[in-house]
Design a protein around this motif. Structure first.
Motif, PDB file in Angstrom:
ATOM      1  N   LEU A  17       0.892  -1.169  -0.067  1.00 44.00           N
ATOM      2  CA  LEU A  17       0.050  -0.083  -0.064  1.00 44.00           C
ATOM      3  C   LEU A  17       0.966   1.305  -0.294  1.00 44.00           C
ATOM      4  CD1 LEU A  17      -2.700  -1.061   2.521  1.00 44.00           C
ATOM      5  CD2 LEU A  17      -3.075  -0.999   0.197  1.00 44.00           C
ATOM      6  N   ASN A  18       2.055   1.253   0.656  1.00 47.91           N
ATOM      7  CA  ASN A  18       2.767   2.368   0.944  1.00 47.91           C
ATOM      8  C   ASN A  18       3.655   2.535  -0.409  1.00 47.91           C
ATOM      9  OD1 ASN A  18       2.178   3.032   3.651  1.00 47.91           O
ATOM     10  ND2 ASN A  18       3.899   1.643   4.239  1.00 47.91           N
ATOM     11  N   GLU A  19       3.982   1.643  -1.014  1.00 49.30           N
ATOM     12  CA  GLU A  19       4.658   1.538  -2.259  1.00 49.30           C
ATOM     13  C   GLU A  19       3.510   2.288  -3.305  1.00 49.30           C
ATOM     14  OE1 GLU A  19       7.779   1.499  -3.041  1.00 49.30           O
ATOM     15  OE2 GLU A  19       8.183   0.905  -0.730  1.00 49.30           O
ATOM     16  N   MET A  20       2.268   1.672  -3.271  1.00 49.39           N
ATOM     17  CA  MET A  20       1.204   2.111  -4.359  1.00 49.39           C
ATOM     18  C   MET A  20       1.273   3.715  -3.994  1.00 49.39           C
ATOM     19  SD  MET A  20       0.759  -0.116  -6.371  1.00 49.39           S
ATOM     20  CE  MET A  20      -0.700   0.613  -7.332  1.00 49.39           C
ATOM     21  N   ASN A  21       1.298   4.237  -2.912  1.00 50.59           N
ATOM     22  CA  ASN A  21       1.105   5.501  -2.586  1.00 50.59           C
ATOM     23  C   ASN A  21       2.331   6.572  -3.228  1.00 50.59           C
ATOM     24  OD1 ASN A  21      -0.484   7.598  -1.561  1.00 50.59           O
ATOM     25  ND2 ASN A  21       1.063   7.965   0.083  1.00 50.59           N
ATOM     26  N   ASP A  22       3.573   5.701  -3.324  1.00 55.18           N
ATOM     27  CA  ASP A  22       4.824   6.235  -3.699  1.00 55.18           C
ATOM     28  C   ASP A  22       4.650   6.193  -5.303  1.00 55.18           C
ATOM     29  OD1 ASP A  22       5.764   6.945  -1.343  1.00 55.18           O
ATOM     30  OD2 ASP A  22       7.148   4.963  -1.338  1.00 55.18           O
ATOM     31  N   TYR A  23       3.860   4.935  -5.849  1.00 51.26           N
ATOM     32  CA  TYR A  23       3.667   4.933  -7.234  1.00 51.26           C
ATOM     33  C   TYR A  23       2.767   6.005  -7.705  1.00 51.26           C
ATOM     34  CZ  TYR A  23       2.356   2.222 -11.300  1.00 51.26           C
ATOM     35  OH  TYR A  23       2.232   1.700 -12.863  1.00 51.26           O
ATOM     36  N   ALA A  24       1.790   6.453  -6.884  1.00 52.31           N
ATOM     37  CA  ALA A  24       0.777   7.456  -7.386  1.00 52.31           C
ATOM     38  C   ALA A  24       1.487   8.725  -7.210  1.00 52.31           C
ATOM     39  CB  ALA A  24      -0.290   7.387  -6.408  1.00 52.31           C
ATOM     40  N   GLY A  25       2.500   8.926  -6.419  1.00 51.83           N
ATOM     41  CA  GLY A  25       3.326  10.201  -6.693  1.00 51.83           C
ATOM     42  C   GLY A  25       3.969  10.206  -7.938  1.00 51.83           C
ATOM     43  N   GLN A  26       4.682   9.210  -8.358  1.00 49.33           N
ATOM     44  CA  GLN A  26       5.418   9.475  -9.508  1.00 49.33           C
ATOM     45  C   GLN A  26       4.242   9.633 -10.855  1.00 49.33           C
ATOM     46  OE1 GLN A  26       8.589   9.169  -9.651  1.00 49.33           O
ATOM     47  NE2 GLN A  26       8.123   8.983  -7.375  1.00 49.33           N
ATOM     48  N   HIS A  27       3.268   9.421 -10.887  1.00 46.16           N
ATOM     49  CA  HIS A  27       2.125   9.635 -11.724  1.00 46.16           C
ATOM     50  C   HIS A  27       1.923  11.129 -11.502  1.00 46.16           C
ATOM     51  CE1 HIS A  27       1.305   6.006 -14.061  1.00 46.16           C
ATOM     52  NE2 HIS A  27       1.434   5.436 -12.746  1.00 46.16           N
ATOM     53  N   GLU A  28       1.897  11.750 -10.498  1.00 44.05           N
ATOM     54  CA  GLU A  28       1.727  13.212 -10.193  1.00 44.05           C
ATOM     55  C   GLU A  28       3.035  13.771 -10.717  1.00 44.05           C
ATOM     56  OE1 GLU A  28       1.143  13.289  -6.183  1.00 44.05           O
ATOM     57  OE2 GLU A  28      -0.883  12.939  -6.288  1.00 44.05           O
ATOM     58  N   VAL A  29       4.193  13.303 -10.548  1.00 44.37           N
ATOM     59  CA  VAL A  29       5.218  14.018 -11.162  1.00 44.37           C
ATOM     60  C   VAL A  29       5.213  13.999 -12.600  1.00 44.37           C
ATOM     61  CG1 VAL A  29       7.852  13.431 -11.500  1.00 44.37           C
ATOM     62  CG2 VAL A  29       6.911  13.195  -9.145  1.00 44.37           C
ATOM     63  N   ILE A  30       4.848  12.853 -13.289  1.00 47.36           N
ATOM     64  CA  ILE A  30       4.516  12.995 -14.694  1.00 47.36           C
ATOM     65  C   ILE A  30       3.773  13.898 -15.146  1.00 47.36           C
ATOM     66  CG2 ILE A  30       3.429  11.809 -16.749  1.00 47.36           C
ATOM     67  CD1 ILE A  30       4.698   9.201 -15.573  1.00 47.36           C
ATOM     68  N   SER A  31       2.665  14.255 -14.267  1.00 48.15           N
ATOM     69  CA  SER A  31       1.742  15.462 -14.784  1.00 48.15           C
ATOM     70  C   SER A  31       2.242  16.918 -14.597  1.00 48.15           C
ATOM     71  CB  SER A  31       0.513  15.120 -13.793  1.00 48.15           C
ATOM     72  OG  SER A  31      -0.482  16.272 -14.049  1.00 48.15           O
ATOM     73  N   GLU A  32       3.098  16.814 -13.619  1.00 49.39           N
ATOM     74  CA  GLU A  32       3.521  18.048 -13.248  1.00 49.39           C
ATOM     75  C   GLU A  32       4.717  18.425 -14.400  1.00 49.39           C
ATOM     76  OE1 GLU A  32       5.060  17.786  -9.277  1.00 49.39           O
ATOM     77  OE2 GLU A  32       3.114  17.980  -8.263  1.00 49.39           O
ATOM     78  N   ASN A  33       5.537  17.559 -14.704  1.00 47.92           N
ATOM     79  CA  ASN A  33       6.729  17.821 -15.562  1.00 47.92           C
ATOM     80  C   ASN A  33       6.149  18.088 -17.076  1.00 47.92           C
ATOM     81  OD1 ASN A  33       8.468  17.242 -13.489  1.00 47.92           O
ATOM     82  ND2 ASN A  33       9.045  15.452 -13.968  1.00 47.92           N
ATOM     83  N   MET A  34       5.052  17.321 -17.260  1.00 46.56           N
ATOM     84  CA  MET A  34       4.343  17.441 -18.383  1.00 46.56           C
ATOM     85  C   MET A  34       3.725  19.134 -18.840  1.00 46.56           C
ATOM     86  SD  MET A  34       2.687  13.781 -19.846  1.00 46.56           S
ATOM     87  CE  MET A  34       3.806  12.583 -20.499  1.00 46.56           C
ATOM     88  N   THR A  35       3.076  19.309 -17.551  1.00 44.97           N
ATOM     89  CA  THR A  35       2.439  20.637 -17.656  1.00 44.97           C
ATOM     90  C   THR A  35       3.586  21.832 -17.640  1.00 44.97           C
ATOM     91  OG1 THR A  35       0.440  19.771 -16.252  1.00 44.97           O
ATOM     92  CG2 THR A  35       0.927  22.090 -16.351  1.00 44.97           C
ATOM     93  N   SER A  36       4.638  21.398 -16.928  1.00 44.82           N
ATOM     94  CA  SER A  36       5.602  22.643 -17.041  1.00 44.82           C
ATOM     95  C   SER A  36       6.514  22.635 -18.261  1.00 44.82           C
ATOM     96  CB  SER A  36       6.366  22.646 -15.681  1.00 44.82           C
ATOM     97  OG  SER A  36       7.148  21.239 -15.719  1.00 44.82           O
ATOM     98  N   GLN A  37       6.960  21.658 -18.616  1.00 42.57           N
ATOM     99  CA  GLN A  37       7.878  21.383 -19.741  1.00 42.57           C
ATOM    100  C   GLN A  37       7.423  21.359 -20.980  1.00 42.57           C
ATOM    101  OE1 GLN A  37      10.821  18.261 -19.131  1.00 42.57           O
ATOM    102  NE2 GLN A  37      10.587  18.431 -16.701  1.00 42.57           N
TER     103      GLN A  37
END
Length: 612
Positions: A77-97
């Protein structure tokens, strides 16, 4: 390959094409934006999923996560939470870059395109103006030539006509000359404008338009390159989080490999181990003797009669005891008269007939029969201790099996030690603050902290006393206390034993004096209690609470076991009211209690005590 030379006449098509290129770029921006929204939504759903299955604090689920399988699931469950965080990183980077950068680039691109085509239209308008001037001068030159030709023809006609005067001829000649001069002037203008137009046209097609189209071509090529770079960034943003996502998946695999079934099995043992021993074999009891059977060795009366310190129940060397009841109360229950109560005396002076007519004394069954019957009766509550306390769990956790009791006591001791440490830290902080106030009176009054310091010290003392109490109980459970004295052993009598006895059921069913059992319809449970130091545990038990008082109407001499003698007019405490068998249980003092016929006493029940 240049648009200026190859597409010199495709201004409108180039304008449409460049607009299409901008539309494609905006479509790609919209695509990336929707992808970022999907990533955010997916990450949010993953986080909610992880949070949904997280154990709730201070709940039974939290205790379940001691097991390795549950720990692995929690890690997942904790790793899936971190996994979800990486998808948030994808969204943030695509938005900014990508999204933000391309949106800004599109605005600049539109301005640049507008500027280039504005220059192109300006050049077109200029060449069109030059062309109009050329056409105008050409038409004027043509008109003047025609008029000069007509004027020449008119002059020749007038000159050939003999009837026309010389003045008219001269006038026609001058008119013809004027027209010729105008034609020559128009020709010169036309020639000049034509040369100028040709120069402008060459500059337009070979200089202005190629330059503008070249800029438009470069602009379009930069747009294409930017789209390619954005697509590369799109892939790199995903690629950057792949190692972290891989680590998350590796941690999930690692957590799965950390599952230890043997350890989980051991935790189950620690969680539910009672510390009891299995019951021994039951001895054979001989019923073949026709009349009076010899009481078996494991009966209570035989043990009491011979004064044996061990009560045998089964074929093993370790005796099995019946716990939870004091010896005198147990014997009172097991050996109480198995006959209906006597009717009240009919005479005016009941004391003349002490007990009145009684039914013939019935032969008692062997105690072993009644003991077995008592053993097999259906338990309802934990023990008499719980009954006397209204079913609440005791402070020393004595209602739990030994092993579970030890764990609970250890947990309580640890909690108290933590609380003591917190209070001590608070006391040290207050002391330091007081020292600061003493050195710097302007910061505060030192006397204002005395009350708080006293209160904290009192709290520490209370917690220490509480901790000592639980540590004593813990030491008792762990066997660290010294052995009982001989006097205590003599008091325990035949119920003392050399080894722990095992009892699976807690006695709650009450046997009335006529031999029947009445069950309390309260709660039903089954516990296992270690019978080591059985007598010390129950000799110190508080007596059953009185539920009222009674006044003896007649004198009754309790001759049968389980009964008690009363004198007319005597006031006693009622501890159990009549359950329908005609007997009431009363108490004179802590060690004197038993049953009397209900018809011999007048009962005054305490409503509050009865309700409680």
């Amino acid at each position: 390959m240049s648009w200026g030379t190859e597409l010199w006449d495709q201004f409108d098509n180039l304008e449409k094409h460049t607009q299409w290129g901008i539309d494609i770029l905006e479509k790609y921006i919209k695509f990336v934006k929707e992808r970022t929204e999907i990533e955010l939504s997916y990450a949010k759903q993953l986080r909610n999923l992880s949070k949904k299955y997280q154990p709730k604090k201070n709940s039974k689920e939290e205790e379940e996560y001691r097991y390795t399988a549950c720990k692995a699931f929690l890690s997942t469950l904790n790793e899936m939470n971190d996994y979800a965080g990486q998808h948030e990183v994808i969204s943030e980077n695509m938005t900014s870059q990508i999204t933000v950068e391309l949106t800004r680039y599109v605005q600049d691109l539109k301005q640049e395109r507008k500027s280039h085509f504005h220059e192109g239209r300006k050049a077109q308008q200029h060449i069109e103006t030059c062309w109009k001037q050329l056409e105008s001068s050409k038409r004027r030159f043509e008109r003047d030539c025609k008029e000069a030709d007509r004027a020449q023809q008119y002059f020749e006609k007038m000159d050939a006509d003999i009837n026309v005067t010389k003045a008219d001829v001269e006038k026609a000649r001058q008119q013809a000359q004027t027209r010729h001069q105008m034609a020559e002037d128009s020709k010169a203008d036309y020639s000049l404008i034509l040369q100028k137009f040709n120069q402008e046209q060459r500059e337009y097609y070979y200089t202005h338009i190629p330059t503008i189209f070249q800029k438009i071509q470069e602009m379009e090529e930069r747009r294409i390159v930017r789209v390619g770079e954005s697509m590369k960034t799109y892939a790199e943003v995903d690629r950057q989080v792949i190692p972290i996502i891989g680590k998350c998946l590796d941690e999930i695999v690692k957590a799965a490999k950390s599952i230890d079934q043997k350890n989980d099995s051991q935790l189950v043992i620690e969680a539910y181990k009672s510390g009891f021993e299995p019951p021994g074999d039951i001895e054979f009891e001989d019923y073949t003797q026709p009349m009076k059977r010899t009481v078996s060795d494991n009966s209570l009366s035989n043990s009491r009669g011979e004064g044996k310190p061990e009560l045998k129940f089964g074929g093993k060397s370790k005796g099995k005891l019946w716990p939870f009841i004091k010896k005198n109360k147990l014997m009172s229950l097991l050996t109480s008269p198995r006959q209906p109560p006597p009717p009240p005396p009919a005479s005016a002076s009941p004391s003349a007939v002490p007990n009145g007519p009684q039914s013939p004394k019935q032969q008692k069954e062997p105690l072993s029969h009644r003991f077995n019957e008592f053993m097999t009766s259906k338990p309802k509550i934990h023990c008499f201790r719980s009954l006397k306390r209204g079913g609440a769990a005791p402070e020393d956790f004595s209602n739990l099996p030994p092993e579970q009791r030890r764990k609970k006591l250890q947990q309580k001791v640890d909690e108290l030690n933590k609380d003591i440490q917190k209070e001590m830290d608070q006391r040290d902080a207050i002391t330091k603050m007081k020292d600061v106030y003493l050195k710097n009176p302007q910061m505060g009054d030192p006397a204002s902290l005395d009350h708080k310091l006293t209160e904290v010290s009192q709290n520490i003392e209370k917690l220490r006393l509480e901790a000592q109490k639980f540590e004593a109980w813990l030491a008792e459970v762990e066997g660290r206390l010294p052995a009982r004295s001989d006097q205590a052993r003599r008091q325990s009598g035949m119920y003392d034993t050399q080894s722990p006895a095992t009892v699976n059921n807690c006695a709650q069913d009450r046997e009335s004096p006529d031999g029947s059992y009445t069950e309390e319809q309260s709660q039903e449970s089954e516990v296992k209690v270690l019978a080591t130091d059985f007598d010390d545990e129950f000799d110190d038990e508080e007596p059953l609470p009185a539920i009222g008082t009674c006044k003896a109407l007649y004198t009754f001499e309790g001759q049968n076991e389980g009964t008690i003698s009363v004198v007319e007019g005597e006031t006693l405490y009622v501890i159990e009211e009549d359950k329908g068998d005609g007997w009431t249980r009363i108490r004179r003092s802590e060690d004197e209690e038993g049953y009397v016929p209900t018809s011999y006493v007048e009962v005054y029940l305490d409503k509050n005590a009865k309700d409680s």
